[in-house]
Design an enzyme around this catalytic site. Structure first.
Site, PDB file in Angstrom:
ATOM      1  CG  HIS A   1     -70.327  52.673-127.151  1.00 29.52           C
ATOM      2  ND1 HIS A   1     -70.948  51.441-127.125  1.00 29.52           N
ATOM      3  CD2 HIS A   1     -70.240  53.080-125.853  1.00 29.52           C
ATOM      4  CE1 HIS A   1     -71.236  51.124-125.873  1.00 29.52           C
ATOM      5  NE2 HIS A   1     -70.809  52.097-125.079  1.00 29.52           N
TER       6      HIS A   1
ATOM      7  CG  HIS B   1     -73.084  47.877-123.480  1.00 36.66           C
ATOM      8  ND1 HIS B   1     -72.044  47.656-122.608  1.00 36.66           N
ATOM      9  CD2 HIS B   1     -73.167  49.226-123.628  1.00 36.66           C
ATOM     10  CE1 HIS B   1     -71.520  48.824-122.244  1.00 36.66           C
ATOM     11  NE2 HIS B   1     -72.185  49.778-122.854  1.00 36.66           N
TER      12      HIS B   1
ATOM     13  CD  GLN C   1     -67.439  50.308-122.045  1.00 36.20           C
ATOM     14  OE1 GLN C   1     -68.657  50.307-121.906  1.00 36.20           O
ATOM     15  NE2 GLN C   1     -66.621  50.819-121.138  1.00 36.20           N
TER      16      GLN C   1
ATOM     17  CD  GLU D   1     -73.642  53.150-122.386  1.00 34.42           C
ATOM     18  OE1 GLU D   1     -73.638  52.413-121.381  1.00 34.42           O
ATOM     19  OE2 GLU D   1     -72.608  53.574-122.921  1.00 34.42           O
TER      20      GLU D   1
ATOM     21  NE  ARG E   1     -63.519  46.996-119.960  1.00 32.94           N
ATOM     22  CZ  ARG E   1     -64.273  46.400-119.032  1.00 32.94           C
ATOM     23  NH1 ARG E   1     -64.473  45.105-119.090  1.00 32.94           N
ATOM     24  NH2 ARG E   1     -64.822  47.115-118.060  1.00 32.94           N
TER      25      ARG E   1
END
Length: 396
Positions: free
Chosen positions: A262, A103, A101, A138, A281
């Protein structure tokens, strides 16, 4: 409405197919009589999985409680800036690898969301890239050995791995990257791998598997073989050659910012993230891949080995993980007694022992391991008596 100062949370569990059937049971005694995958335990007010709290003997959605009293629940600064609880706190249990992924940044998310809204694409459409207008930084904190891929390897290391595999159909791509071993060269190489198809893709994957079979003692190629069993034929099988492979030991943490490719591979950890569902993705998935949008949001820069871990700032025995975003804060405390004060809404999670919260003459709230409590911003000073370690989440 009279509220207790701290509220016991009842948290939903997401049953994604990559989840573990026994991790929550082993670590926290949470039953799973059907032995189905339990991927994520969610603590927060997210629309797709909102925690419940008990008020006046009745279960109430945390989101409704916050919406009814935003200043008391969130604090004035958070209520003004975010309008809702700005983070989602999780226990993440990966039995199989999650998709690779990237972001988007906040600005990219706002632009992409507006663009897709304007185009009339349904928010739940499979080909939609932006479900909301927020970024999704995150942090993951390992509770068990936790294998992941995080950021691109150095250019020379990527080239060396692909040259070792020596897949004939990839030779022109590798040579082109070798001639331009920089960010632009990596971006072109990455795009070429993601769009590989037909016989060139099949022969390259066959060469990768054959080499991995002969070098299964190497962590990178052992991971390649494991991923072949999980995602046969997927372009993401090249990812361990592109990305840093790291196994966090319990107590270690990583931060994942916008633009960093990641994937979480295996293990159980605590994860805290900004409230967003925006994921672009890059493989290890049957879901939609938008290569152009992915590359527009990807920083094709190496992430050096000494940048992989996020080291804590120690304050006594407590570990505070300093983060470059205001959406969330994260700290871990060992067993002991603590005098703390809320400056935002907080969630406390008992990692491996009983936790007692005391505030202003109220009855103590006792958490068993694996349980959590929501603390309103207006609560102020409180005391914690912890027989084991606990995590504390909030925001700035």
């Amino acid at each position: 409405m009279h509220l207790p100062t701290a509220l016991l949370m009842k948290n939903p569990i997401q049953g994604y197919d990559w989840g573990s059937p026994d991790a929550l049971t082993r670590l926290f005694g949470i039953p799973n009589p059907d032995s189905k995958p339990q991927a994520e335990l969610w603590m927060g007010a997210h629309a797709n999985g909102c925690s419940l709290v008990e008020v006046g003997g009745l279960p109430v959605r945390l989101s409704e409680l916050i919406a009814g009293r935003p200043l008391a629940m969130l604090g004035e600064s958070t209520a003004t800036r975010f309008g809702a609880l700005p983070f989602l706190f999780k226990v993440l249990c990966a039995e199989k690898a999650l998709s690779i992924q990237v972001h988007p940044s906040k600005a990219q998310a706002e632009a992409g969301f507006a663009r897709e809204e304007g185009a009339g694409i349904a928010v739940d459409a499979p080909h939609r890239n932006y479900r909301d207008d927020n970024h999704k930084p995150e942090l993951v904190f390992a509770l068990t050995p936790y294998q992941a891929m995080n950021g691109f390897r150095e250019f020379g290391a990527i080239l060396a791995l692909f040259e070792r595999v020596a897949a004939a159909s990839l030779v022109p791509l590798v040579e082109a990257f070798h001639a331009n071993p920089d960010e632009q060269g990596l971006a072109c190489f990455f795009r070429a791998l993601l769009t590989l198809n037909g016989e060139p893709k099949e022969s390259a994957l066959a060469a990768l598997r054959a080499y991995a079979e002969c070098h299964r003692h190497d962590e990178t190629f052992a991971l390649v073989l494991s991923l072949f069993d999980q995602y046969p034929g997927d372009v993401g099988l090249f990812a361990p050659l592109l990305l840093n492979v790291v196994t966090l030991q319990p107590g270690q943490a990583m931060y994942l910012d916008a633009g960093t490719p990641h994937a979480y591979v295996h293990g159980t950890g605590l994860e805290i993230m900004a409230n967003s569902d925006n994921v672009l993705r890059a493989g290890l998935t049957a879901k939609h891949l938008d290569v152009d949008e992915l590359l527009a949001c990807t920083r094709c820069q190496p992430k050096l080995a000494d940048e992989l871990l996020l080291l804590p700032r120690l304050a006594g025995a407590a570990q505070h993980f300093d983060l470059p975003v205001p959406d969330f804060t994260f700290s871990v405390y060992p067993a002991g007694a603590y005098e703390l004060t809320t400056s935002s809404a907080e969630i406390l999670f008992a990692i491996n022992g009983i936790l007692s919260l005391h505030c202003d003459g109220q009855p103590a709230l006792v958490l068993a391991r694996g349980q959590s409590a929501f603390l309103p911003a207006s609560m102020g000073p409180y005391e914690v008596q912890a027989q084991g370690s606990f995590a504390r989440a909030g925001n700035r």
